[in-house]
Every structure is written in structure tokens, then in C-alpha cells.
Design a protein around this motif. Sequence first.
Motif, PDB file in Angstrom:
ATOM      1  N   CYS A 293      75.700  72.526  39.803  1.00 42.08           N
ATOM      2  CA  CYS A 293      76.659  74.122  40.176  1.00 42.08           C
ATOM      3  C   CYS A 293      75.880  74.627  41.348  1.00 42.08           C
ATOM      4  O   CYS A 293      76.258  74.987  41.944  1.00 42.08           O
ATOM      5  N   GLU A 294      74.755  75.160  40.913  1.00 37.92           N
ATOM      6  CA  GLU A 294      73.663  75.839  41.705  1.00 37.92           C
ATOM      7  C   GLU A 294      73.972  75.302  42.674  1.00 37.92           C
ATOM      8  O   GLU A 294      73.697  76.338  43.921  1.00 37.92           O
ATOM      9  N   LEU A 295      73.178  73.674  42.730  1.00 42.00           N
ATOM     10  CA  LEU A 295      72.869  73.406  43.813  1.00 42.00           C
ATOM     11  C   LEU A 295      74.285  72.839  44.736  1.00 42.00           C
ATOM     12  O   LEU A 295      74.038  72.860  46.075  1.00 42.00           O
ATOM     13  N   ASP A 296      75.184  72.584  43.809  1.00 43.03           N
ATOM     14  CA  ASP A 296      76.339  72.582  44.595  1.00 43.03           C
ATOM     15  C   ASP A 296      76.641  74.173  45.970  1.00 43.03           C
ATOM     16  O   ASP A 296      76.657  73.922  46.767  1.00 43.03           O
ATOM     17  N   ASP A 297      76.328  74.546  45.581  1.00 38.10           N
ATOM     18  CA  ASP A 297      76.032  76.120  45.696  1.00 38.10           C
ATOM     19  C   ASP A 297      75.658  76.670  46.961  1.00 38.10           C
ATOM     20  O   ASP A 297      75.966  77.307  47.887  1.00 38.10           O
ATOM     21  N   ALA A 298      74.119  76.363  46.982  1.00 41.07           N
ATOM     22  CA  ALA A 298      73.007  76.213  47.545  1.00 41.07           C
ATOM     23  C   ALA A 298      73.474  75.720  48.927  1.00 41.07           C
ATOM     24  O   ALA A 298      73.375  76.193  49.746  1.00 41.07           O
ATOM     25  N   ILE A 299      74.360  74.691  48.246  1.00 44.88           N
ATOM     26  CA  ILE A 299      74.541  73.706  50.298  1.00 44.88           C
ATOM     27  C   ILE A 299      75.358  73.986  50.791  1.00 44.88           C
ATOM     28  O   ILE A 299      75.567  74.010  52.138  1.00 44.88           O
ATOM     29  N   ARG A 300      76.335  74.280  50.086  1.00 43.62           N
ATOM     30  CA  ARG A 300      78.041  74.935  51.072  1.00 43.62           C
ATOM     31  C   ARG A 300      77.671  76.485  51.252  1.00 43.62           C
ATOM     32  O   ARG A 300      77.536  76.583  52.508  1.00 43.62           O
ATOM     33  N   LEU A 301      76.420  76.765  50.871  1.00 45.27           N
ATOM     34  CA  LEU A 301      76.019  78.391  51.367  1.00 45.27           C
ATOM     35  C   LEU A 301      75.255  77.945  52.934  1.00 45.27           C
ATOM     36  O   LEU A 301      75.197  78.236  53.791  1.00 45.27           O
TER      37      LEU A 301
END
Length: 328
Positions: A293-301
Motif C-alpha cells: 500500500c505504501e509503495l502504491d501511494d508513493a507511486i501515485r504521489l
Amino acid sequence: MPNAPVLTDTFGRHIEYIRLSVTDRCDLRCNYCMPEDFRDFEEPKDWLNFDEIERLLGAFARLGLARVRLTGGEPLLRRHLPQLAQRIASIPGIEDLSLSTNATQLDKHAVALKAAGVTRLNVSLDSLRPERIKTITKRDVLPDILNGLAHAKQAGLAPIKINMVAMRGTNDDEIEDMVGFCMEHGFILRLIETMPIGKTGRNTAYMDLQPVKAMLASRFGLIDAAFPGGGPARYLATPDGRFSVGFITPISQHFCATCNRVRLSVDGTLYLCLGQENKFEFRPLLRDGATDCELDDAIRLAITYKPERHEFLEQPDKIVRFMSMTGG
Ligand code: SF4
């Protein structure tokens, strides 16, 4: 696929393509790319390893990215590249895996790359003259490149695109010969304008490709053509479709409005635009045990950092890094 995730930047562009630099090293020193005396390479300990690459690309694919291009430096210098290719080709959601290479090592790897899932190939070839290749690349490698192309064709890698960087006063007198070469061998030609990336890019004589496009269209009776592959090139083709030539014109007619890509360097830095310094570091996240989840959020950011376009004309001195760091 309905409800398939889509990665969209703040300008509404669908980001579906990543150029993955698996090494910043190269066996050549092309005029417009890496200086002959360059030594400031990334340390291998800082390279993303295959597990980290697979995990990060898996996250991008979860969010809608579907195309991966393996680049460098020279990607075939990264050991066990076919194994990495196979792991990437197996990631759910990755639909297209291609490679950009200078082909000097291609004879050794073509069969394994094809078996691993690499389908399409771009080969850098700026001249058909041995002496000129030696001047441009600082290495006497034309026979190796031609041998690599022959092995790639035999291995069934297709289509094969020839990337020719057009340099005024260096190879501009060879463009029609290169068309003939590609027609003869069934390759697709792509002519590329130089970009002010690093001092090497700035020191290479720029050549506007719009007049070249008009000349080739009348010389060979070419017509406008569309071409699959999600790349920035604008194509002309013979009416029978047997030969195509693409024009990559970031200076004379840029394509930023339809940009669909980002670039990941060997150390895990995501460059959001070739012509800007906007970037996001993923290696610390990967090595600090970030959750999916943190990785996905980082990509979106990170994707929100993608700029609208390059400023090659307004600020030609802006980009200090060399093309070899992000793989073109
Ligand atoms: S210069 Fe930047 S915005 Fe324009 S096409 Fe290249 S990567 Fe995309």
C-alpha cells in the motif's frame, strides 16, 4: 478491461509505459551521450536488485502500467538480463516488454531474450560506415552491431527498429542510405533529433528533421502512417506498408501533450520527464520494508510530480545529467 486501474498525471495523461535503466554503464561512448572520460557510475550496491525491480514494477502494473522497455547505458552489460526479463514478462498486467540496445553484445543474448519474453527491439545505429561509427562511438564496432542485428532477426525478435540520431555535419549525408539499408533488411527506421541532455547533448550539432521528413516523403513516395507501440514517433510509410520511418522530434515538434512515460534509473530514481529534473527516490522505500500500500501511494504521489513538458528551447542548459543515466 473494464475497471482496469489507470495511472494518470495532473495533466490527464495516461502513464502506461516505463523505461527501466538496468545499468548506467556502456561499452560505447557516443558523442551525444556519455563523455569518454566519464567515471561517476552508480555503485553496484546501490543498484536495484532483481527482487526490488520485480516488486516495484509489480506495483506500477497494479496501478495500470502495461509497457516496460529495458534500457541502460547498455542493458546487455547487466548480468543475467534474460532472467530479469523473464520475471518482468511474468508480472500480471505487463503486456509489452521491449529492449533498446547498441547491439554489440546482441549475438550472445538474442535467443535467450526472445525466450524470456522480450518481443520488440530498438537498435542504435547512427551510420553504416565503419570509420564514422568509430568516430561517433569511440569504438570500432560496426561489424559487431551488424552481427547482432543478424542474430536478432534469426531469433525472431520483431519488429526491429533502427534508431539513428541525426547529427548535422556528422551523418546527415547518410539518411537515404540508412533508408535503403532498412528497406533491404525489413527494419523500421527512426530518425531522432538531438536533445540538450548533458554537455554532450548540447555539444552535438542539432538537425531539424521536418525538412528531412518532407524530402523522404517525396523521394520515396511515403505517406502518413500510424504505428502501434505507444512511442512518440510520427511515422511515414510506403503505400504497401513494407517500409516505415518514424520521426522523433522533441525540438522541432514536441510530443509532450501525449506523453505516456516515466523513467526508472538503475538506482531506483524515478525521473518523471527526460527534459526536467523532477524525480522520486524508491530505493529507500524498498529497502526500509514499505508495504504494498505504501509503495502504491508513493507511486501515485510521484506521478503528481510529472511536469507538463520539457524546456529544451527555453532552458537548454537545464539538464546536467547524461542520457546514459536514464536510457534515453
Ligand atoms: S520531454 Fe518529458 S513530457 Fe515531453 S515527451 Fe519527453 S518525458 Fe514526456
